[in-house]
Design an enzyme around this catalytic site. Structure first.
Site, mmCIF file in Angstrom:
data_model
loop_
_atom_site.group_PDB
_atom_site.id
_atom_site.type_symbol
_atom_site.label_atom_id
_atom_site.label_comp_id
_atom_site.label_asym_id
_atom_site.label_seq_id
_atom_site.Cartn_x
_atom_site.Cartn_y
_atom_site.Cartn_z
ATOM 1 N N TYR A 53 0.844 -1.206 0.000
ATOM 2 C CA TYR A 53 0.000 0.000 0.000
ATOM 3 C C TYR A 53 0.869 1.242 0.000
ATOM 4 O O TYR A 53 1.828 1.334 0.772
ATOM 5 C CB TYR A 53 -0.915 0.030 1.235
ATOM 6 N N GLU A 55 -0.552 4.794 -0.624
ATOM 7 C CA GLU A 55 -1.386 5.982 -0.906
ATOM 8 C C GLU A 55 -0.564 7.252 -0.732
ATOM 9 O O GLU A 55 0.204 7.378 0.229
ATOM 10 C CB GLU A 55 -2.593 6.003 0.032
ATOM 11 N N ASP A 198 -6.034 13.471 -25.474
ATOM 12 C CA ASP A 198 -6.077 12.092 -24.979
ATOM 13 C C ASP A 198 -5.400 11.237 -26.051
ATOM 14 O O ASP A 198 -5.998 10.900 -27.066
ATOM 15 C CB ASP A 198 -7.536 11.682 -24.774
ATOM 16 N N THR A 224 -3.289 6.007 -22.195
ATOM 17 C CA THR A 224 -3.143 4.672 -21.640
ATOM 18 C C THR A 224 -1.683 4.300 -21.857
ATOM 19 O O THR A 224 -0.974 4.929 -22.657
ATOM 20 C CB THR A 224 -3.999 3.628 -22.373
ATOM 21 N N LYS A 227 -1.510 0.507 -25.115
ATOM 22 C CA LYS A 227 -1.852 0.413 -26.543
ATOM 23 C C LYS A 227 -0.550 0.480 -27.342
ATOM 24 O O LYS A 227 0.302 -0.376 -27.147
ATOM 25 C CB LYS A 227 -2.893 1.460 -26.881
ATOM 26 N N ARG A 233 -1.365 -2.623 -18.767
ATOM 27 C CA ARG A 233 -2.671 -1.968 -18.791
ATOM 28 C C ARG A 233 -2.694 -0.883 -17.729
ATOM 29 O O ARG A 233 -2.560 -1.167 -16.532
ATOM 30 C CB ARG A 233 -3.728 -3.033 -18.496
HETATM 31 C C1 PLP Z 1 -8.642 3.269 -24.882
HETATM 32 C C2 PLP Z 1 -8.986 4.691 -24.690
HETATM 33 C C3 PLP Z 1 -9.372 5.183 -23.435
HETATM 34 C C4 PLP Z 1 -9.696 4.308 -22.265
HETATM 35 O O1 PLP Z 1 -8.735 3.511 -21.780
HETATM 36 P P1 PLP Z 1 -9.080 2.295 -20.787
HETATM 37 O O2 PLP Z 1 -7.724 1.877 -20.334
HETATM 38 O O3 PLP Z 1 -9.812 1.269 -21.577
HETATM 39 O O4 PLP Z 1 -9.905 2.838 -19.671
HETATM 40 C C5 PLP Z 1 -9.570 6.550 -23.309
HETATM 41 N N1 PLP Z 1 -9.434 7.370 -24.358
HETATM 42 C C6 PLP Z 1 -9.110 6.929 -25.584
HETATM 43 C C7 PLP Z 1 -8.979 7.891 -26.722
HETATM 44 C C8 PLP Z 1 -8.895 5.566 -25.799
HETATM 45 O O5 PLP Z 1 -8.604 5.136 -27.029
#
Ligand code: PLP
Length: 415
Positions: A53, A55, A198, A224, A227, A233
């Site tokens: 933990y 935090e 994003d 993220t 990807k 993840r």
């Molecule tokens: C995949 C994605 C997310 C969300 O990610 P998670 O890890 O599935 O919560 C947010 N924004 C965009 C543009 C994405 O492609």
């Protein structure tokens, strides 16, 4: 002390893991948001850091015994700063969705307006889709792409002038073109909006120098890590120093509890990998591979949304072949090729059976596949779509798929 291993203790779960590993080994993974992490990243995920933990943030934890956790988290942050040229980084978001929620909580009051892209034009669920709680709290409005598939900057500017959003949001999950961050920043400055990108899908391409990097220019950038960035993840927020304290407070204690430090260690390792020259080559190959698919699908007479691709993915309208996205996805699954059905801009069909499929090259490129394999795979995909109700043909292609994957093994030493 409980000392049992997975093999001794739970053959049922182990069996499922083995089957999933075999599925990954023997199939062609073309979902553009997926990738294969290195064994080093898997090791960190399975490490004892999961027991701790912690935090709070490095040097300011609510628990004792965090000295080594602090080392790991600080390293992840420093590497991310180097990779993207960020002023401030928070590596604690558990995934992409909570990273975005934390930014909204940090920078908005309930009822404030966010200008984001229309969801059928490539925007993401977490950008205020009506099914999300964020859409109940904040006011999301939408810009679109134009008929050539570019972000319609006139439309975006008009919407911004009319609605005076607090945040202008770019970054998408089904959009295949480059983003002109300077032009969007200029519009944001005109109306006094915060700029947010994003980059969940394209973070790896940016880190590898293959796409424009919004981090030096934009106020806040979320991503993220699993990807194209090819890490575990998870999520991450980068921002200007000005927003650092608000962002950190929104992540913890605003939204989350204890960070997942095994995951943060795995992020640090993935960032080290992404800083290597090999990662530049990897991400360049992702784009080259996508360009081969673009050429082949054009030749086969499909309509490519947004006119083609500048990144790792293609959004393909399949309806002119007398089939919907759902049927195409199911037929491709039977042939060992994994894609996902997807809405196309202003889709007239339903989200459960949309007009398109979305596919991409990051995972196949990690396996070492190049232009020649892409030509073959595009030909198979077309054959599957043209013969979607011919089970024998689909089984025949599945056999060929399996043969190909044998030449590009994934994790020969695991499980
Ligand atoms: C995949 C994605 C997310 C969300 O990610 P998670 O890890 O599935 O919560 C947010 N924004 C965009 C543009 C994405 O492609």
């Amino acid at each position: 002390m409980h000392t049992h291993t997975l093999k001794e203790f739970d053959p049922i779960v182990l069996g499922s893991i083995k089957k999933e590993q075999q599925r990954q080994e023997e199939g062609l993974e073309m979902i553009p948001s997926e990738n294969f992490v290195s064994p080093a990243v898997l090791e960190a995920l399975g490490s004892v850091l999961t027991n701790k933990y912690s935090e709070g943030y490095a040097g300011k934890r609510y628990y004792g015994g965090c000295e080594f956790i602090d080392e790991v988290e600080t390293l992840a942050i420093e590497r991310a700063k180097l990779l993207f040229g960020a002023e401030h980084v928070n590596v604690q978001p558990l995934s992409g969705a909570p990273a975005n929620v934390a930014v909204y909580f940090a920078l908005l009051q309930p009822g404030d307006t966010v200008l984001g892209m229309d969801l059928s034009h490539g925007g993401h669920l977490t950008h205020g889709h009506p099914v999300t709680y964020m859409a109940k709290i904040f006011n999301f409005i939408r810009y679109k792409t134009d008929k050539d598939g570019k972000i319609d900057l006139d439309n975006l500017r008009n919407m911004a002038l009319e609605h005076k959003p607090k945040i202008i949001l770019v970054g998408y999950s089904a959009y295949s073109r480059e983003i002109e961050y300077e032009k969007i920043k200029a519009i944001a400055d005109e109306v006094g909006a915060i700029t947010m990108a994003d980059i969940a899908h394209i973070a790896g391409l940016i880190a590898g120098g293959q796409m424009n990097n919004p981090v030096p220019l934009f106020d806040v950038v979320t991503t993220t890590t699993h990807k194209t960035l090819r890490g575990p993840r998870g999520g991450m927020i980068m921002c200007k120093e000005k927003y650092a304290s608000a962002i950190d407070k929104a992540v913890f204690p605003g939204l989350q509890g204890g960070p997942h430090e095994n995951n943060i260690a795995a992020k640090a390792i993935a960032f080290k990998e992404a800083l290597l020259p090999e990662f530049k080559e990897y991400t360049a190959q992702i784009k080259k591979n996508a360009k081969v698919l673009e050429k082949k699908f054009n030749e086969f007479g499909y309509k490519l949304c947004f006119g083609g691709t500048d990144n790792h993915l293609l959004l393909i309208d399949v309806t002119m072949k007398g089939i919907g996205g759902k049927q195409a996805q199911i037929a491709l699954d039977k042939a060992g090729i994994t894609v996902n059905k997807n809405m196309i801009p202003d889709d007239t069909r339903s989200p459960f059976d949309p007009s398109g499929i979305r596919l991409g090259t990051p995972a196949l490129t990690t396996r070492g596949m190049k232009e020649a394999e892409m030509e073959t795979i595009a030909t198979w995909i077309n054959e599957v779509i043209m013969n979607h109700d011919n089970e024998a043909k689909l089984a025949e292609i599945k056999t060929q798929v399996k043969e190909l994957t044998k030449k590009f093994p994934l994790y020969p030493t695991l499980v």
